[in-house]
Design a protein around this motif. Structure first.
Motif, PDB file in Angstrom:
ATOM      1  N   GLN A  94      31.683  42.695  28.511  1.00 33.35           N
ATOM      2  CA  GLN A  94      33.121  42.666  28.262  1.00 33.35           C
ATOM      3  C   GLN A  94      33.869  43.464  29.330  1.00 33.35           C
ATOM      4  OE1 GLN A  94      34.682  40.903  26.278  1.00 33.35           O
ATOM      5  NE2 GLN A  94      36.680  41.820  25.891  1.00 33.35           N
ATOM      6  N   ASN A  95      33.207  44.496  29.853  1.00 34.61           N
ATOM      7  CA  ASN A  95      33.884  45.346  30.829  1.00 34.61           C
ATOM      8  C   ASN A  95      33.787  44.826  32.268  1.00 34.61           C
ATOM      9  OD1 ASN A  95      34.902  47.264  29.062  1.00 34.61           O
ATOM     10  ND2 ASN A  95      32.887  48.242  28.922  1.00 34.61           N
ATOM     11  N   SER A  96      32.969  43.823  32.473  1.00 37.95           N
ATOM     12  CA  SER A  96      32.808  43.282  33.821  1.00 37.95           C
ATOM     13  C   SER A  96      33.034  41.779  33.796  1.00 37.95           C
ATOM     14  CB  SER A  96      31.399  43.579  34.350  1.00 37.95           C
ATOM     15  OG  SER A  96      31.182  44.960  34.395  1.00 37.95           O
ATOM     16  N   PRO A  97      34.293  41.371  33.819  1.00 33.51           N
ATOM     17  CA  PRO A  97      34.582  39.941  33.719  1.00 33.51           C
ATOM     18  C   PRO A  97      34.134  39.182  34.956  1.00 33.51           C
ATOM     19  CG  PRO A  97      36.575  41.164  34.198  1.00 33.51           C
ATOM     20  CD  PRO A  97      35.503  42.172  33.980  1.00 33.51           C
ATOM     21  N   PHE A  98      33.918  39.912  36.040  1.00 35.72           N
ATOM     22  CA  PHE A  98      33.429  39.267  37.258  1.00 35.72           C
ATOM     23  C   PHE A  98      32.747  40.339  38.093  1.00 35.72           C
ATOM     24  CE2 PHE A  98      37.862  40.501  37.887  1.00 35.72           C
ATOM     25  CZ  PHE A  98      37.758  41.356  38.961  1.00 35.72           C
ATOM     26  N   ALA A  99      31.956  39.909  39.044  1.00 33.93           N
ATOM     27  CA  ALA A  99      31.312  40.863  39.949  1.00 33.93           C
ATOM     28  C   ALA A  99      32.105  40.902  41.248  1.00 33.93           C
ATOM     29  CB  ALA A  99      29.875  40.442  40.219  1.00 33.93           C
ATOM     30  N   PHE A 100      32.457  42.107  41.697  1.00 34.72           N
ATOM     31  CA  PHE A 100      33.132  42.232  42.994  1.00 34.72           C
ATOM     32  C   PHE A 100      32.320  41.531  44.081  1.00 34.72           C
ATOM     33  CE2 PHE A 100      35.114  46.160  41.180  1.00 34.72           C
ATOM     34  CZ  PHE A 100      36.438  45.818  41.411  1.00 34.72           C
ATOM     35  N   ARG A 125      41.317  39.309  34.824  1.00 36.55           N
ATOM     36  CA  ARG A 125      40.106  38.956  34.087  1.00 36.55           C
ATOM     37  C   ARG A 125      40.012  37.438  33.903  1.00 36.55           C
ATOM     38  NH1 ARG A 125      36.909  41.552  29.839  1.00 36.55           N
ATOM     39  NH2 ARG A 125      37.896  43.484  30.479  1.00 36.55           N
ATOM     40  N   PRO A 128      39.905  40.116  41.662  1.00 34.76           N
ATOM     41  CA  PRO A 128      40.011  41.582  41.693  1.00 34.76           C
ATOM     42  C   PRO A 128      41.446  42.040  41.977  1.00 34.76           C
ATOM     43  CG  PRO A 128      38.194  40.832  43.095  1.00 34.76           C
ATOM     44  CD  PRO A 128      38.978  39.610  42.687  1.00 34.76           C
ATOM     45  N   ALA A 154      36.236  48.088  36.334  1.00 34.03           N
ATOM     46  CA  ALA A 154      35.356  47.049  36.870  1.00 34.03           C
ATOM     47  C   ALA A 154      36.134  45.935  37.552  1.00 34.03           C
ATOM     48  CB  ALA A 154      34.483  46.463  35.755  1.00 34.03           C
ATOM     49  N   VAL A 179      31.033  48.291  45.145  1.00 29.96           N
ATOM     50  CA  VAL A 179      32.056  48.177  46.188  1.00 29.96           C
ATOM     51  C   VAL A 179      31.898  49.301  47.208  1.00 29.96           C
ATOM     52  CG1 VAL A 179      34.535  48.279  46.663  1.00 29.96           C
ATOM     53  CG2 VAL A 179      33.689  47.009  44.675  1.00 29.96           C
TER      54      VAL A 179
END
Lengths: 411, 411
Positions: A3-9, B202, B207, B234, B261
């Motif tokens: 839930q806290n990482s909707p996507f990866a940088f 999100r 980002p 995140a 990052v």
């Protein structure tokens, strides 16, 4: 994905990035890497007084970008650089010909930014500063290594490379050279070869990119031929640094070049200026004490070099070939051909001994597979002795060499 | 070509370079440009004492790259940054989450270097820092401007842009925003909009690149909503600076981001570290005196803003629309629609009055053709009054506006 990482940088990263760095866990116990200087030769008390004086006097200027001195940097520091290179490197320059950079590395980045597009070709010394190789390749340039001998660049070989490239229709963007205390071999290019290099640059219309970041730290001051820039200012971009002559944590370097280059290079320098406090302090200190400082520093470094050489001879005996440098802070050594230093570099680091593997300082890594670059400025003499003993032990454990250390046969 | 110039360096330059800079001829007499700070608010005496103390204590560490503290920078400064952003911006971070950079501009360069390849798309606020636009475009990115209103980014419009781009198959690399004292409009984004922005980031997996370089300089401390980073670490890369809170000639900024990052960003930071002396001094001074310093600085800046507004009202009357900022060092103003500020910017500079033309701070230059950004931190109150009178005179000479100044009809 949580839930806290909707996507990866990392999904957004562009292609072709360098390898991420690991978490820093401290410097190794026996540290023979990079260009650290001798902490005991940093004149902390004097610098403290200098800093106090210049900030009390000029501190209000810090409210202005570049102290209000413009994009070329601190006027007093540019005056000092012009005076220094006139006295020591034969260069006729004024403050108008000098741009201060955040270390010579920023100078290198800016020169690359100015000249290099993907697919371009550059000529580097076959053994050279690893960062110069990496930075050119990071911009998509094709790196051609030009052979060295004990006296630096081999001019006949360089001519051959230039002719080959011309036949292929390739005009290299620059010939990058460290003519005065070459990194990593420590040689100084003779005046005759300098003249030949200038002639080749002229004949093939290829600019010279001259890096003199070690030139101030020489064993016999005054004996180096003049800088390439002094011989042909219209053909050379010259960079220098105070990292080796004073302290690398201060990020102060310079570029000297024709205004057609500087005006374009500074247009690319979108950094809001180089740190002014460091410029103020270096200007004030070195305007007064450059010669005295170097007169203290170089014998201290030379003494550490002697300790390193003694330790290597003791621990590695005839298994080590030593390339005695004319100055600087590092020693280039070679182990027997069958030793690939990469086979034990990681293990050595794990056991607290860090060195620069030769392949990282070579256009063709295989050419330097048996070489190491050892920086001797940071460790104490005691640490040098202990570290080289450790290195010999680790090297032997992985390669069977050196077979003898201090008259004692190993396992 | 003369004997001394066998070739022109410019022949070797790559395509797409920015325009070369002119020779620096000094700062203009009435200087309303860039982010200079108030020189009389730089605590020169205190900084002199601080510098003397830290160098006497830690100066030997300057012999090591990065003081031996590793590529993230000075440990004490990172501790201070983590503490400051916790107290003032709601960010839960430790020194491990912070990387010190050479000003926030280097942070911006590194984020762009990490994410942008030619052809990529980025979303910027339609009015924003000119450097952010230029730097993204210099990397070949397509810049899309998202509309602002008096409260900052318009979330409905942003959603529309994101949906349009998604329909075109485009996933922007970032949404760049200055939510807290927006540059140039001076607004502070509400908590509600911050939450909407996080939700959009999100939903569209884009980002957020948050620039808080002005966030420490606010008129009513404590009343800004927490940083975007604090709401969704995140999803956000956060940059900040000490240029506005202390002095821009000191090049010290920071990036706060996830290790995925930072580890990659620091691999791109091939500069040998950020200047250590400046980090040492900022760490020592602000660890003790950050709140006191800001408590002195912000009212001083606010006083200059008031002087600027009075002067504008006096000299431009109803011909100027003023966007009162919530903090910072600049004022965004608008002249009547028929005035194009570019028509007199060069003439004003020649006559000693420098301002940032609105078009340089806009994704679509035409949108801001009648706007000016006026930085009020550097000039004295007297210079502000004189400079604005001069500006009105010059503006009138070129555009016929303002028609009245101080109750006197102009020619």
């Amino acid at each position: 994905m949580s839930q806290n990482s909707p996507f990866a940088f990392t999904d957004a990263f562009r292609d072709g990035l360098p390898v991420p760095i690991p978490r820093f866990t401290g410097l190794p116990k026996y540290n023979f890497v990079y260009g650290h200087n001798d902490p005991s030769e940093v004149p902390a008390e004097t610098l403290a007084q200098i800093a106090s004086r210049v900030i009390a006097r000029d501190g209000a200027l810090l409210g202005k970008y570049n102290l209000g001195h413009g994009p070329q940097g601190h006027e007093g520091l540019r005056d000092f650089v012009a005076d220094k290179v006139a006295r020591t490197r034969g260069i006729a320059a004024t403050r108008d010909d000098v741009a201060i950079t955040s270390g010579s590395l920023q100078g290198m980045d800016l020169v690359n930014q100015l000249l290099l597009a993907p697919g371009d070709t550059v000529i580097l010394e076959s053994l050279t500063y690893g960062g110069a190789i990496a930075k050119a390749r990071a911009r998509g340039a094709h790196v051609v290594g030009a052979p060295l001998d004990g006296g630096g660049l081999d001019m006949a070989a360089l001519r051959g490379i230039l002719e080959d490239l011309r036949q292929q229709g390739v005009r290299p963007k620059y010939i990058y050279t460290i003519p005065t205390v070459q990194n990593p071999t420590g040689s100084i290019l003779s005046l005759e070869r300098r003249r030949e290099l200038i002639a080749l640059s002229r004949e093939f219309a290829v600019p010279i990119f001259e890096d003199e970041c070690y030139a101030d730290v020489r064993w016999a001051a005054g004996d180096a031929p003049p800088a390439l820039y002094s011989l042909a200012p219209a053909q050379v971009i010259h960079i220098g640094s105070f990292s080796k002559s004073l302290a690398p944590a201060l990020r102060v370097g310079y570029v000297i070049a024709d205004w057609s280059v500087l005006s374009q290079l500074l247009a690319c320098k979108g950094d809001g200026g180089t740190g002014a406090l460091e410029q103020m302090v270096v200007a004030e200190y070195f305007s007064q004490s450059f010669d005295d400082h170097l007169a203290r520093l170089t014998p201290a470094l030379r003494g550490k070099l002697d300790t390193l050489v003694e330790a290597l001879e003791k621990e590695f005996g005839t298994d080590v070939e030593i390339f005695m440098p004319e100055g600087g802070i590092f020693l280039w050594v070679k182990l027997p051909d069958e030793v690939d230093v990469r086979s034990f570099a990681a293990a050595a680091l794990e056991q607290g001994v860090a060195f620069n593997p030769g392949p990282d300082w070579a256009c063709d890594p295989e050419e330097a597979r048996s070489h190491m670059r050892l920086c001797f400025a940071l460790p104490s003499k005691q640490q040098i002795r202990e570290g080289i003993a450790e290195l010999a032990r680790i090297c032997h454990a992985h390669t069977g060499r050196p077979r003898r250390s201090a008259n004692v046969a190993r396992g």
